[in-house]
Scaffold this motif. Sequence first.
Motif, PDB file in Angstrom:
ATOM      1  N   LEU A   9      63.946  36.595  62.815  1.00 36.09           N
ATOM      2  CA  LEU A   9      63.101  37.765  63.068  1.00 36.09           C
ATOM      3  C   LEU A   9      63.593  38.929  62.212  1.00 36.09           C
ATOM      4  O   LEU A   9      64.797  39.218  62.177  1.00 36.09           O
ATOM      5  CB  LEU A   9      63.158  38.136  64.547  1.00 36.09           C
ATOM      6  N   ILE A  10      62.674  39.576  61.529  1.00 32.40           N
ATOM      7  CA  ILE A  10      63.010  40.737  60.694  1.00 32.40           C
ATOM      8  C   ILE A  10      62.232  41.956  61.171  1.00 32.40           C
ATOM      9  O   ILE A  10      61.030  41.879  61.424  1.00 32.40           O
ATOM     10  CB  ILE A  10      62.735  40.446  59.207  1.00 32.40           C
ATOM     11  N   SER A  11      62.946  43.069  61.295  1.00 39.63           N
ATOM     12  CA  SER A  11      62.331  44.333  61.678  1.00 39.63           C
ATOM     13  C   SER A  11      62.989  45.438  60.856  1.00 39.63           C
ATOM     14  O   SER A  11      63.828  45.178  59.995  1.00 39.63           O
ATOM     15  CB  SER A  11      62.487  44.577  63.181  1.00 39.63           C
ATOM     16  N   ASN A  12      62.604  46.677  61.118  1.00 38.33           N
ATOM     17  CA  ASN A  12      63.227  47.818  60.435  1.00 38.33           C
ATOM     18  C   ASN A  12      62.810  49.110  61.123  1.00 38.33           C
ATOM     19  O   ASN A  12      62.178  49.080  62.182  1.00 38.33           O
ATOM     20  CB  ASN A  12      62.870  47.840  58.940  1.00 38.33           C
ATOM     21  N   ASP A  13      63.146  50.247  60.520  1.00 30.80           N
ATOM     22  CA  ASP A  13      62.638  51.521  61.042  1.00 30.80           C
ATOM     23  C   ASP A  13      61.883  52.312  59.980  1.00 30.80           C
ATOM     24  O   ASP A  13      61.278  53.335  60.286  1.00 30.80           O
ATOM     25  CB  ASP A  13      63.751  52.372  61.668  1.00 30.80           C
ATOM     26  N   ASP A  14      61.911  51.847  58.726  1.00 31.66           N
ATOM     27  CA  ASP A  14      61.173  52.532  57.659  1.00 31.66           C
ATOM     28  C   ASP A  14      59.692  52.155  57.643  1.00 31.66           C
ATOM     29  O   ASP A  14      58.918  52.750  56.891  1.00 31.66           O
ATOM     30  CB  ASP A  14      61.787  52.196  56.294  1.00 31.66           C
ATOM     31  N   GLY A  15      59.308  51.174  58.455  1.00 26.95           N
ATOM     32  CA  GLY A  15      57.920  50.756  58.515  1.00 26.95           C
ATOM     33  C   GLY A  15      57.682  49.455  57.767  1.00 26.95           C
ATOM     34  O   GLY A  15      58.412  49.105  56.841  1.00 26.95           O
ATOM     35  N   ILE A  16      56.660  48.740  58.176  1.00 22.33           N
ATOM     36  CA  ILE A  16      56.413  47.404  57.646  1.00 22.33           C
ATOM     37  C   ILE A  16      56.058  47.409  56.160  1.00 22.33           C
ATOM     38  O   ILE A  16      56.203  46.399  55.476  1.00 22.33           O
ATOM     39  CB  ILE A  16      55.310  46.695  58.477  1.00 22.33           C
ATOM     40  N   ASP A  17      55.614  48.547  55.630  1.00 19.74           N
ATOM     41  CA  ASP A  17      55.260  48.633  54.209  1.00 19.74           C
ATOM     42  C   ASP A  17      56.425  49.093  53.328  1.00 19.74           C
ATOM     43  O   ASP A  17      56.262  49.248  52.109  1.00 19.74           O
ATOM     44  CB  ASP A  17      54.070  49.576  54.010  1.00 19.74           C
ATOM     45  N   ALA A  18      57.584  49.299  53.901  1.00 20.32           N
ATOM     46  CA  ALA A  18      58.730  49.784  53.134  1.00 20.32           C
ATOM     47  C   ALA A  18      59.228  48.707  52.164  1.00 20.32           C
ATOM     48  O   ALA A  18      59.245  47.515  52.500  1.00 20.32           O
ATOM     49  CB  ALA A  18      59.857  50.195  54.069  1.00 20.32           C
ATOM     50  N   PRO A  19      59.661  49.094  50.969  1.00 21.68           N
ATOM     51  CA  PRO A  19      60.148  48.107  50.000  1.00 21.68           C
ATOM     52  C   PRO A  19      61.400  47.379  50.460  1.00 21.68           C
ATOM     53  O   PRO A  19      61.635  46.235  50.080  1.00 21.68           O
ATOM     54  CB  PRO A  19      60.414  48.942  48.740  1.00 21.68           C
ATOM     55  N   GLY A  20      62.219  48.005  51.306  1.00 24.17           N
ATOM     56  CA  GLY A  20      63.434  47.353  51.784  1.00 24.17           C
ATOM     57  C   GLY A  20      63.172  46.125  52.620  1.00 24.17           C
ATOM     58  O   GLY A  20      63.866  45.115  52.501  1.00 24.17           O
ATOM     59  N   ILE A  21      62.159  46.183  53.475  1.00 22.62           N
ATOM     60  CA  ILE A  21      61.851  45.017  54.308  1.00 22.62           C
ATOM     61  C   ILE A  21      61.230  43.911  53.452  1.00 22.62           C
ATOM     62  O   ILE A  21      61.462  42.720  53.687  1.00 22.62           O
ATOM     63  CB  ILE A  21      60.949  45.406  55.501  1.00 22.62           C
ATOM     64  N   TYR A  22      60.473  44.298  52.441  1.00 29.91           N
ATOM     65  CA  TYR A  22      59.853  43.314  51.545  1.00 29.91           C
ATOM     66  C   TYR A  22      60.939  42.556  50.770  1.00 29.91           C
ATOM     67  O   TYR A  22      60.893  41.318  50.657  1.00 29.91           O
ATOM     68  CB  TYR A  22      58.896  44.020  50.593  1.00 29.91           C
ATOM     69  N   ALA A  23      61.933  43.268  50.257  1.00 31.05           N
ATOM     70  CA  ALA A  23      63.026  42.625  49.539  1.00 31.05           C
ATOM     71  C   ALA A  23      63.812  41.692  50.455  1.00 31.05           C
ATOM     72  O   ALA A  23      64.206  40.580  50.060  1.00 31.05           O
ATOM     73  CB  ALA A  23      63.955  43.683  48.951  1.00 31.05           C
TER      74      ALA A  23
END
Length: 255
Positions: A9-23
């Motif tokens: 499972l992957i999540s974040n706080d910068d939002g689903i469109d953030a480049p960090g989660i994509y990488a």
Amino acid sequence: MTKKKHKILISNDDGIDAPGIYALVNEIKKIGEVLVFAPDKQQSAVGHAITMNYPLRATKSYKNGKLFGYGIDGTPADAVKLAVNSLLKEKPDLLISGINHGANTAISIIYSGTVSAATEGTVLGIPSIAMSLTTYGKPDFRYAAKLARMLALTVLKKGLPDGVLLNVNVPAVPEKEIRGIKVTRQSKARWDDWFEARKDPSNKEYFWLTGRLVVGEKAEDTDQVAVENKYVSITPIHYDLTNYDMLEKMKKWKW
């Protein structure tokens, strides 16, 4: 017999469109089945807030014409809680939160939505990692993503104690300049905050939070100093806030 793929499972706080989660997703796909549930907008510094006063919605998010994951109109902790308790058929084997755009060291840990998403995973019994890149400028997430894959494999193999997560901060320097990895403790550095008073176009006053990080101690075994010295910092943290030394002292007090 076909080996079962790990569900991550992957999540974040910068939002689903953030480049960090994509990488992060592109790298973690190499080792398992990736499940993305993240806030649908920027949710930095919301801490471990959860939504109780209005309903949550999960909206499909697509990249390059393919389903990428689900955007949750809530906090990072909401996204993880909703995914694990309602939307997924089985509990993931691992949770990774990030890659955050900005450091989460020292006192920032208690404000961080990135760390809180991982903390929520830990609360729900999932081994969890919070990943951050220590820059607020133009980021290059490639090394941090590769490191996340290596750490994921390590945690999947070794596991983590109940209630413990890994808070990882990666120096924002070229990979060849990284001096190594240090297991660290949380620094006592804190933010010296203030609010700038400004005027909007209607001449009404508003306030904008600003500040600077004050690093008092310079011990090399702390997260803040480690990243300043170009080391990756890995800090095991937990959500038990009890001060056990004080607990024993207070047991002797006369109430």
